[in-house]
Design an enzyme around this catalytic site. Sequence first.
Site, PDB file in Angstrom:
ATOM      1  N   LYS A   8       0.860  -1.205   0.000  1.00  9.22           N
ATOM      2  CA  LYS A   8       0.000   0.000   0.000  1.00  9.22           C
ATOM      3  C   LYS A   8       0.881   1.234   0.000  1.00  9.22           C
ATOM      4  O   LYS A   8       2.070   1.165   0.363  1.00  9.22           O
ATOM      5  CB  LYS A   8      -0.920   0.033   1.233  1.00  9.22           C
ATOM      6  CG  LYS A   8      -0.214  -0.020   2.616  1.00  9.22           C
ATOM      7  CD  LYS A   8       0.330   1.293   3.138  1.00  9.22           C
ATOM      8  CE  LYS A   8       1.069   1.151   4.458  1.00  9.22           C
ATOM      9  NZ  LYS A   8       1.984   2.231   4.763  1.00  9.22           N
ATOM     10  N   ASP A 132      -1.444  -1.436  10.940  1.00  8.49           N
ATOM     11  CA  ASP A 132      -1.881  -1.342   9.537  1.00  8.49           C
ATOM     12  C   ASP A 132      -2.160  -2.713   8.885  1.00  8.49           C
ATOM     13  O   ASP A 132      -2.449  -2.778   7.698  1.00  8.49           O
ATOM     14  CB  ASP A 132      -1.017  -0.404   8.686  1.00  8.49           C
ATOM     15  CG  ASP A 132       0.380  -0.909   8.427  1.00  8.49           C
ATOM     16  OD1 ASP A 132       0.678  -2.023   8.871  1.00  8.49           O
ATOM     17  OD2 ASP A 132       1.147  -0.183   7.784  1.00  8.49           O
TER      18      ASP A 132
HETATM   19  C1  LIG Z   1       2.571   4.518  11.022  1.00 14.04           C
HETATM   20  C2  LIG Z   1       2.295   3.630   9.826  1.00 14.04           C
HETATM   21  C3  LIG Z   1       1.460   4.430   8.812  1.00 14.04           C
HETATM   22  O1  LIG Z   1       1.050   3.726   7.726  1.00 14.04           O
HETATM   23  O2  LIG Z   1       3.557   3.288   9.279  1.00 14.04           O
HETATM   24  P1  LIG Z   1       4.035   2.286   8.095  1.00 14.04           P
HETATM   25  O3  LIG Z   1       4.427   0.982   8.771  1.00 14.04           O
HETATM   26  O4  LIG Z   1       2.906   2.123   7.150  1.00 14.04           O
HETATM   27  O5  LIG Z   1       5.212   2.944   7.482  1.00 14.04           O
HETATM   28  C4  LIG Z   1       1.531   2.379  10.260  1.00 14.04           C
HETATM   29  O6  LIG Z   1       0.273   2.701  10.786  1.00 14.04           O
HETATM   30  C5  LIG Z   1       2.264   1.554  11.271  1.00 14.04           C
HETATM   31  O7  LIG Z   1       1.584   0.324  11.358  1.00 14.04           O
HETATM   32  P2  LIG Z   1       2.297  -0.991  11.906  1.00 14.04           P
HETATM   33  O8  LIG Z   1       3.670  -1.089  11.311  1.00 14.04           O
HETATM   34  O9  LIG Z   1       1.353  -2.124  11.745  1.00 14.04           O
HETATM   35  O10 LIG Z   1       2.451  -0.587  13.407  1.00 14.04           O
HETATM   36  P3  LIG Z   1       2.572  -1.513  14.713  1.00 14.04           P
HETATM   37  O11 LIG Z   1       3.435  -2.694  14.403  1.00 14.04           O
HETATM   38  O12 LIG Z   1       1.214  -1.752  15.291  1.00 14.04           O
HETATM   39  O13 LIG Z   1       3.338  -0.500  15.672  1.00 14.04           O
HETATM   40  C6  LIG Z   1       4.723  -0.283  15.674  1.00 14.04           C
HETATM   41  C7  LIG Z   1       5.025   0.913  16.578  1.00 14.04           C
HETATM   42  O14 LIG Z   1       4.658   2.128  15.891  1.00 14.04           O
HETATM   43  C8  LIG Z   1       4.093   3.072  16.781  1.00 14.04           C
HETATM   44  N1  LIG Z   1       2.742   3.414  16.307  1.00 14.04           N
HETATM   45  C9  LIG Z   1       2.150   2.728  15.303  1.00 14.04           C
HETATM   46  C10 LIG Z   1       0.884   3.079  14.846  1.00 14.04           C
HETATM   47  C11 LIG Z   1       0.238   4.174  15.487  1.00 14.04           C
HETATM   48  N2  LIG Z   1      -0.981   4.556  15.113  1.00 14.04           N
HETATM   49  N3  LIG Z   1       0.844   4.833  16.487  1.00 14.04           N
HETATM   50  C12 LIG Z   1       2.099   4.486  16.897  1.00 14.04           C
HETATM   51  O15 LIG Z   1       2.642   5.129  17.798  1.00 14.04           O
HETATM   52  C13 LIG Z   1       4.088   2.436  18.143  1.00 14.04           C
HETATM   53  O16 LIG Z   1       5.235   2.876  18.823  1.00 14.04           O
HETATM   54  C14 LIG Z   1       4.191   0.958  17.852  1.00 14.04           C
HETATM   55  O17 LIG Z   1       4.815   0.241  18.894  1.00 14.04           O
HETATM   56  N1  LIG Z   2       6.381 -11.169   6.576  1.00  6.09           N
HETATM   57  C1  LIG Z   2       7.208 -10.164   6.843  1.00  6.09           C
HETATM   58  N2  LIG Z   2       7.752  -9.439   5.853  1.00  6.09           N
HETATM   59  C2  LIG Z   2       8.567  -8.398   6.119  1.00  6.09           C
HETATM   60  N3  LIG Z   2       8.927  -8.016   7.352  1.00  6.09           N
HETATM   61  C3  LIG Z   2       8.403  -8.701   8.388  1.00  6.09           C
HETATM   62  C4  LIG Z   2       7.530  -9.797   8.171  1.00  6.09           C
HETATM   63  N4  LIG Z   2       7.173 -10.274   9.367  1.00  6.09           N
HETATM   64  C5  LIG Z   2       7.793  -9.529  10.288  1.00  6.09           C
HETATM   65  N5  LIG Z   2       8.543  -8.580   9.727  1.00  6.09           N
HETATM   66  C6  LIG Z   2       9.329  -7.551  10.435  1.00  6.09           C
HETATM   67  O1  LIG Z   2       8.730  -6.275  10.130  1.00  6.09           O
HETATM   68  C7  LIG Z   2       9.723  -5.307   9.804  1.00  6.09           C
HETATM   69  C8  LIG Z   2       9.294  -4.398   8.626  1.00  6.09           C
HETATM   70  O2  LIG Z   2       7.989  -4.625   8.220  1.00  6.09           O
HETATM   71  P1  LIG Z   2       7.349  -3.969   6.902  1.00  6.09           P
HETATM   72  O3  LIG Z   2       5.878  -4.068   7.093  1.00  6.09           O
HETATM   73  O4  LIG Z   2       7.963  -4.512   5.671  1.00  6.09           O
HETATM   74  O5  LIG Z   2       7.833  -2.486   7.094  1.00  6.09           O
HETATM   75  P2  LIG Z   2       7.293  -1.171   6.508  1.00  6.09           P
HETATM   76  O6  LIG Z   2       5.790  -1.168   6.549  1.00  6.09           O
HETATM   77  O7  LIG Z   2       7.877  -0.087   7.365  1.00  6.09           O
HETATM   78  O8  LIG Z   2       7.842  -1.140   5.124  1.00  6.09           O
HETATM   79  C9  LIG Z   2      10.957  -6.101   9.416  1.00  6.09           C
HETATM   80  O9  LIG Z   2      12.078  -5.486   9.976  1.00  6.09           O
HETATM   81  C10 LIG Z   2      10.752  -7.499   9.965  1.00  6.09           C
HETATM   82  O10 LIG Z   2      11.574  -7.740  11.076  1.00  6.09           O
END
Ligand SMILES: C[C@@](CO)(OP(=O)(O)O)[C@H](O)COP(=O)(O)OP(=O)(O)OC[C@H]1O[C@@H](n2ccc(N)nc2=O)[C@H](O)[C@@H]1O
Ligand SMILES: Nc1ncnc2c1ncn2[C@@H]1O[C@H](COP(=O)(O)OP(=O)(O)O)[C@@H](O)[C@H]1O
Length: 266
Positions: A8, A132
Amino acid sequence: MILFPNAKINIGLNITERRPDGYHNLETIFYPIDIKDALEVVKSDKLSFTSTGLEIPGLMEDNLCVKGYHMLKQDYDLPPVSIHLHKHIPIGAGLGGGSSDAAFFIRLMNDKFKLGLSVDEMTDYARRLGADCAFFIENKPVFAFERGDEFESIKLDLSAYKIVLVMPPVHVSTGEAFRGIKPTPVKDSLFDLINEPIADWKKLIKNDFEQTVFKNHAEIRGIKAALYEAGAIYSSMSGTGASVFGIFAETPDLKFLEEENQVFYL
Ligand SMILES: C[C@@](CO)(OP(=O)(O)O)[C@H](O)COP(=O)(O)OP(=O)(O)OC[C@H]1O[C@@H](n2ccc(N)nc2=O)[C@H](O)[C@@H]1O
Ligand SMILES: Nc1ncnc2c1ncn2[C@@H]1O[C@H](COP(=O)(O)OP(=O)(O)O)[C@@H](O)[C@H]1O
């Protein structure tokens, strides 16, 4: 059974509030794009996880598919399975690749083992694995709010445009991107702004993570500038970075970016 979890992009991302549970309230538009992993699950005599393609950091037990298996196993009588993931979606890119694998794993297990889960039930399971992950259950353009795991449907179709995604050779962790963020309530919600003409998005729609990430990674800022230079109607870093996308009327010539970066023409 094989499914193809897709990535996404975030069109706009406002961090509005710190929450008592350690998360942040945010608002964003999630838009699915056509960069995909391949996820296969077969019945087996013991649980295993293998992967090919891009190297995934972390232990097998940390993989979101394996976490998904253990989560479902608590509630359902599941046999052991072999999970194979071919990883193509760049990692640490803000493309939600791991989250998509997790959500598609839940969808796959629901179909394969006839668990009878509704979309709402699968969404609830998915949000337990990561904020997400939930989006990828329905996997259609949405306005997301709260932790990014509550949704409002929107009408957004960018299929008439050319989207180009550039992944530089740097990874940004979610933790790094949140460091230094100052949550700020929004005046105009993305839910409304997304209906404005795309030509106006540049002056209306921002990603708050650009402020913190561009500070440490000038090359990511440079890619965004280069995409505007090449004629992008709108360009932004996706999620917490490091990838940057551009929306173009015609496919641009970005050969000069291809040497140092991975460039996807979508
Ligand atoms: C911030 C976003 C925006 O799209 O970043 P991307 O991963 O897509 O880059 C996402 O919501 C990320 O989602 P996801 O990667 O599933 O987050 P999680 O594993 O649940 O959280 C990882 C860490 O990000 C922070 N976190 C995440 C989502 C949120 N609404 N508030 C937060 O503060 C928290 O510190 C949490 O411990
Ligand atoms: N199936 C998976 N694919 C990619 N990364 C994963 C997976 N499962 C766990 N992870 C952990 O999640 C981290 C990054 O996740 P990812 O969703 O690819 O990041 P981002 O959304 O920031 O691009 C990696 O550092 C890895 O340790």
